[in-house]
Each structure stands twice: as structure tokens, then as C-alpha cells.
Motif scaffolding. Structure first.
Motif, PDB file in Angstrom:
ATOM      1  N   GLY A 267      16.981 -41.769  24.943  1.00  0.00           N
ATOM      2  CA  GLY A 267      16.521 -43.043  25.507  1.00  0.00           C
ATOM      3  C   GLY A 267      17.657 -43.766  26.222  1.00  0.00           C
ATOM      4  N   SER A 268      17.629 -45.097  26.190  1.00  0.00           N
ATOM      5  CA  SER A 268      18.704 -45.875  26.811  1.00  0.00           C
ATOM      6  C   SER A 268      20.054 -45.537  26.191  1.00  0.00           C
ATOM      7  N   ALA A 269      20.063 -45.225  24.893  1.00  0.00           N
ATOM      8  CA  ALA A 269      21.301 -44.877  24.192  1.00  0.00           C
ATOM      9  C   ALA A 269      21.882 -43.551  24.672  1.00  0.00           C
ATOM     10  N   GLY A 270      21.038 -42.744  25.320  1.00  0.00           N
ATOM     11  CA  GLY A 270      21.491 -41.448  25.815  1.00  0.00           C
ATOM     12  C   GLY A 270      21.525 -41.351  27.324  1.00  0.00           C
ATOM     13  N   GLY A 271      21.295 -42.474  28.013  1.00  0.00           N
ATOM     14  CA  GLY A 271      21.306 -42.467  29.473  1.00  0.00           C
ATOM     15  C   GLY A 271      20.071 -41.843  30.083  1.00  0.00           C
ATOM     16  N   TRP A 272      18.931 -41.930  29.378  1.00  0.00           N
ATOM     17  CA  TRP A 272      17.704 -41.319  29.880  1.00  0.00           C
ATOM     18  C   TRP A 272      17.019 -42.155  30.958  1.00  0.00           C
ATOM     19  N   THR A 273      17.389 -43.408  31.098  1.00  0.00           N
ATOM     20  CA  THR A 273      16.807 -44.250  32.148  1.00  0.00           C
ATOM     21  C   THR A 273      17.336 -43.816  33.508  1.00  0.00           C
ATOM     22  N   LYS A 274      16.464 -43.744  34.500  1.00  0.00           N
ATOM     23  CA  LYS A 274      16.888 -43.448  35.866  1.00  0.00           C
ATOM     24  C   LYS A 274      17.747 -44.610  36.352  1.00  0.00           C
ATOM     25  N   ALA A 275      19.035 -44.359  36.559  1.00  0.00           N
ATOM     26  CA  ALA A 275      19.997 -45.443  36.779  1.00  0.00           C
ATOM     27  C   ALA A 275      19.685 -46.289  38.014  1.00  0.00           C
ATOM     28  N   SER A 276      19.223 -45.667  39.082  1.00  0.00           N
ATOM     29  CA  SER A 276      19.040 -46.401  40.334  1.00  0.00           C
ATOM     30  C   SER A 276      17.753 -47.208  40.391  1.00  0.00           C
ATOM     31  N   THR A 277      16.802 -46.929  39.511  1.00  0.00           N
ATOM     32  CA  THR A 277      15.520 -47.648  39.555  1.00  0.00           C
ATOM     33  C   THR A 277      15.165 -48.321  38.239  1.00  0.00           C
ATOM     34  N   GLY A 278      15.745 -47.862  37.135  1.00  0.00           N
ATOM     35  CA  GLY A 278      15.368 -48.396  35.831  1.00  0.00           C
ATOM     36  C   GLY A 278      14.082 -47.795  35.295  1.00  0.00           C
ATOM     37  N   TYR A 279      13.484 -46.845  36.031  1.00  0.00           N
ATOM     38  CA  TYR A 279      12.251 -46.219  35.558  1.00  0.00           C
ATOM     39  C   TYR A 279      12.548 -45.326  34.354  1.00  0.00           C
ATOM     40  N   THR A 280      11.699 -45.430  33.344  1.00  0.00           N
ATOM     41  CA  THR A 280      11.956 -44.733  32.093  1.00  0.00           C
ATOM     42  C   THR A 280      10.887 -43.708  31.719  1.00  0.00           C
ATOM     43  N   PHE A 281       9.631 -43.974  32.008  1.00  0.00           N
ATOM     44  CA  PHE A 281       8.556 -43.157  31.456  1.00  0.00           C
ATOM     45  C   PHE A 281       8.614 -41.710  31.957  1.00  0.00           C
ATOM     46  N   ALA A 282       8.622 -41.522  33.266  1.00  0.00           N
ATOM     47  CA  ALA A 282       8.644 -40.164  33.813  1.00  0.00           C
ATOM     48  C   ALA A 282       9.927 -39.442  33.421  1.00  0.00           C
ATOM     49  N   ASN A 283      11.044 -40.159  33.449  1.00  0.00           N
ATOM     50  CA  ASN A 283      12.318 -39.555  33.064  1.00  0.00           C
ATOM     51  C   ASN A 283      12.303 -39.111  31.604  1.00  0.00           C
ATOM     52  N   THR A 284      11.678 -39.932  30.757  1.00  0.00           N
ATOM     53  CA  THR A 284      11.626 -39.610  29.334  1.00  0.00           C
ATOM     54  C   THR A 284      10.752 -38.395  29.067  1.00  0.00           C
ATOM     55  N   ILE A 285       9.680 -38.239  29.823  1.00  0.00           N
ATOM     56  CA  ILE A 285       8.858 -37.025  29.698  1.00  0.00           C
ATOM     57  C   ILE A 285       9.725 -35.793  29.963  1.00  0.00           C
ATOM     58  N   LYS A 286      10.484 -35.838  31.068  1.00  0.00           N
ATOM     59  CA  LYS A 286      11.326 -34.698  31.442  1.00  0.00           C
ATOM     60  C   LYS A 286      12.423 -34.440  30.414  1.00  0.00           C
ATOM     61  N   LYS A 287      13.100 -35.506  30.006  1.00  0.00           N
ATOM     62  CA  LYS A 287      14.227 -35.363  29.080  1.00  0.00           C
ATOM     63  C   LYS A 287      13.770 -34.852  27.713  1.00  0.00           C
ATOM     64  N   SER A 288      12.647 -35.360  27.236  1.00  0.00           N
ATOM     65  CA  SER A 288      12.159 -34.926  25.919  1.00  0.00           C
ATOM     66  C   SER A 288      11.751 -33.459  25.951  1.00  0.00           C
TER      67      SER A 288
END
Length: 379
Positions: A267-288
């Protein structure tokens, strides 16, 4: 002390998505899993949006849009999102989906306890809560510590911070088929500020006043801007159905350096947020998904990281906005005024080729990004 194979410290989006992927994979049915959080996730505390051409989580998507408006003080453009749709998911619907699935698993337990500390001790880990201690083989930590980023200067930290009101108006002013992706026509006041509007009917919408900047505002500052925007829409009578607020870190800091053999930050603790947009949901799907794939082959969490070309693009973008926060509207407007929306969203999803990257990057103000690149090369 009770022992588990895996303990999740925190039950936010990244933790629940990872558990969700564990369940779907059916590779962890013989592993004991504990999720710890003081928040039982019984309230609708946030809204996630993402663009998608598949049917990801369609069973809980509360609204979809084919068109999104981009605007600043000089122009307005309707972005055709085809083949994507812009999707909205309410936090509570996601929590209910995952916790319902968890309740059917004999090997997974949720404990409503506050985590106060955790550490790795050789080949096992200890997690301490306010009431008891647990041991485990591996920890998935999603408790974000902002001081880690604030105590260094190599990687700037911007914050995507916002307050949102879901309102119901007497006047029919919204276009249900069109979301407002970014409206930079609001006064910038030396920052990157925009309104974000997600209509669900002609009379109902979520309006969020959002900033990409270093510092937070007072609560009244966000809400005054929302009230002003509502007036500009021609709404005189409305009621607030729900409120939400958030603060998402935007940084390219190397969070993976804090992973150990048996502790991984997510999550945010692991840098999973897309840095340039702050979008989290799609990035988290990929990272998980990537993390579950990793676990099927590896046991050392220090190996779970990837620095690619998109990390560099995001780094330069954050460098630009950190140094010239007043030019955010200029950068985004240059990108969306004539750019191909499908290609831009593909680029933001980190799925473009290098040639496609250049087509997007070429639309941006070149001087700002060249200076940022030179600054990185010679710093």
C-alpha cells in the motif's frame, strides 16, 4: 502466543486486495492468516475510481462513465475514454465484498485490535497489539509512517489531499453520463488545485476539492471552495448526503529498502500508489497480483521490488511539481488539450511502449522536464 503463517498489520485497500488475491489463487488454503486493524471497516469512508476496459470488480462498481471532462480557465474538452470506462467503487462495497469472502475461509481471521509494534526476530516475526502479542512467519505491513519520507530530501513528497461532498440538489445540473476528471478553472492560489465531479444522476454527485501540494489546508478552506463551485453550477438548494476526506502520499521514495526477509511493506507504506497521479485502486490490483505471484516462487521479501522507466517518469513529474507547484494546471492542460485520451490513460497505467511514451511526453512543457532530468543527472 498464537502463531500464524501470515499477519497483515492494517486492513486497508492493499491488505484486503492481497488477501482477496490469496483466496482466489487457492494456493494459501493451508496457511493461517490473521488481519489486524482497529478499524472494523463498517463505514463508507472513501471512494475509489479507475479506468478499465475489462470487467474488474463490476459486481460492486456503482457507476461507470464513457466520457470525462477536462477543463481549465481557458478550455474545456470531453475525453472519449473508449475502450475504457471510468469506474467508481464505494469503499464500503469493497470491504463487504472481501469480508464476505473472508468469512467463508476457515484459515483466515480478522481481529479488531490496534497494532502498536512489530519486528523481525530471526526466522519469525512478532506483532504487538494493545491487548496481546502474536508470532508469524511473514508480515504484510500497510501502516504508513510519513516520517520515513519526511526525514530525507532525495525524493520529494507531495500530497494529494481532498475533501469530498456527495450532494443531492433540487436543480438538475449534472450530466450522469459524463464525469469531471479534472477542472482546473478553480483559483490555483500558487498550487495545483482542481475540482473532481462524479455524477450519479442529474441531481446527485460527489464533488471533491483536490490539491497536489506540499501542505494541507484547514477543513474550512476545502469546504468553502466546494460551496463556491456548487454556486457556479447553478445550484441553490442541496443537501449533503455523505462527506469524505483523504491524504495520499505522492513520492518516488524507495520504500522497498525497508522490506526485510520476512516483512514486506504494501500500500502507501510500500509505495504502491501511482506517484504522479495518486491513483491507488488499479495499481493495487496489479501489485497484489504480482506479490501473490512472487510468493509462489520466492521467500525473501527483499527481492520484491521493481524500478522501471515509469518510476523515472513519475520522479521527474514530482520534481517538477515540487519545485513549481503553481504550474500543475499548465502541465496537465498541455497533456490533455490535444493528446489522445486512450494513449494517455494507457501511459498512466504503465502499459505503453517507449515509442508511445514519447508521444505522450512530447505534449508536456519540455523545458520543465529537461531541467528536472538534468537536476537528477547532476545532483
Amino acid at each position: 502466543m498464537q502463531h500464524y503463517h501470515y499477519i497483515f498489520t492494517g486492513s486497508g485497500l492493499s491488505a484486503l486486495m492481497t488477501v482477496y488475491e490469496m483466496i482466489l489463487s487457492k494456493k494459501f488454503n493451508d496457511k493461517s492468516i490473521l488481519i489486524l486493524d482497529q478499524n472494523p471497516k463498517k463505514n463508507n469512508d472513501r471512494t475509489w475510481c479507475f479506468w478499465d476496459e475489462k470487467q474488474s470488480f463490476d459486481e460492486i462498481v456503482s457507476k461507470k462513465w464513457d466520457v470525462a471532462l477536462f477543463a481549465d480557465e481557458n478550455f474545456r474538452r470531453d475525453l472519449d475514454l473508449h475502450p475504457n470506462k471510468y469506474k467508481m467503487i464505494r469503499g464500503l462495497d469493497f470491504y463487504n465484498l472481501v469480508f464476505d469472502l473472508i468469512s467463508k475461509q476457515k484459515n483466515i481471521r480478522f481481529a479488531n485490535e490496534k497494532v502498536i509494534d512489530f519486528e523481525e526476530l530471526g526466522n519469525h516475526c512478532v506483532v504487538k497489539t494493545e491487548t496481546q502479542n502474536y508470532t508469524c512467519n511473514k508480515i504484510f505491513n500497510s501502516i504508513y509512517n510519513p516520517q520515513i519520507v519526511k526525514n530525507q530530501s532525495k525524493y520529494p513528497l507531495l500530497q494529494q489531499h481532498f475533501i469530498g461532498w456527495f450532494i443531492q440538489s433540487e436543480e438538475k445540473v449534472f450530466i450522469p453520463a459524463k464525469a469531471t476528471f479534472m477542472d482546473f478553472s478553480v483559483e490555483q492560489k500558487g498550487n495545483t488545485r482542481f475540482m473532481y465531479v462524479l455524477p450519479t444522476s442529474e441531481t446527485e454527485a460527489l464533488l471533491e476539492y483536490t490539491l497536489f501540494s506540499k501542505d494541507l489546508l484547514t477543513k474550512s478552506a476545502y469546504e468553502n471552495e466546494i460551496q463556491d463551485y456548487i454556486k457556479k453550477l447553478g445550484i441553490t438548494n442541496y443537501k449533503i448526503i455523505e462527506k469524505e476526506q483523504g491524504n495520499i502520499p505522492m513520492t518516488c521514495y524507495a520504500f522497498w529498502k525497508h522490506n526485510t526477509k520476512n516483512i514486506v511493506n504494501i500500500g502507501s507504506a510500500g509505495g504502491w500508489t501511482k506517484a504522479s497521479t495518486g491513483y491507488t485502486f488499479a495499481n493495487t490490483i496489479k501489485k497484489s497480483k504480482a506479490l501473490i505471484q512472487f510468493l509462489s516462487k520466492e521467500t525473501d521479501f527483499r527481492k520484491f521490488h521493481k524500478k522501471d522507466k515509469f518510476w523515472l517518469y513519475d520522479l521527474l513529474f514530482i520534481d517538477v511539481l515540487f519545485r513549481r507547484n503553481d504550474l500543475g494546471s499548465t502541465v496537465f492542460s498541455a497533456l490533455f488539450k490535444k493528446g489522445n485520451p486512450t494513449l494517455i490513460f494507457k501511459f498512466l497505467d504503465e502499459e505503453t511502449s517507449f515509442w508511445e511514451d514519447l508521444q505522450v511526453i512530447w505534449k508536456c512543457p519540455k523545458g520543465l522536464f529537461v531541467r528536472a532530468l538534468l537536476g537528477r543527472l547532476f545532483s
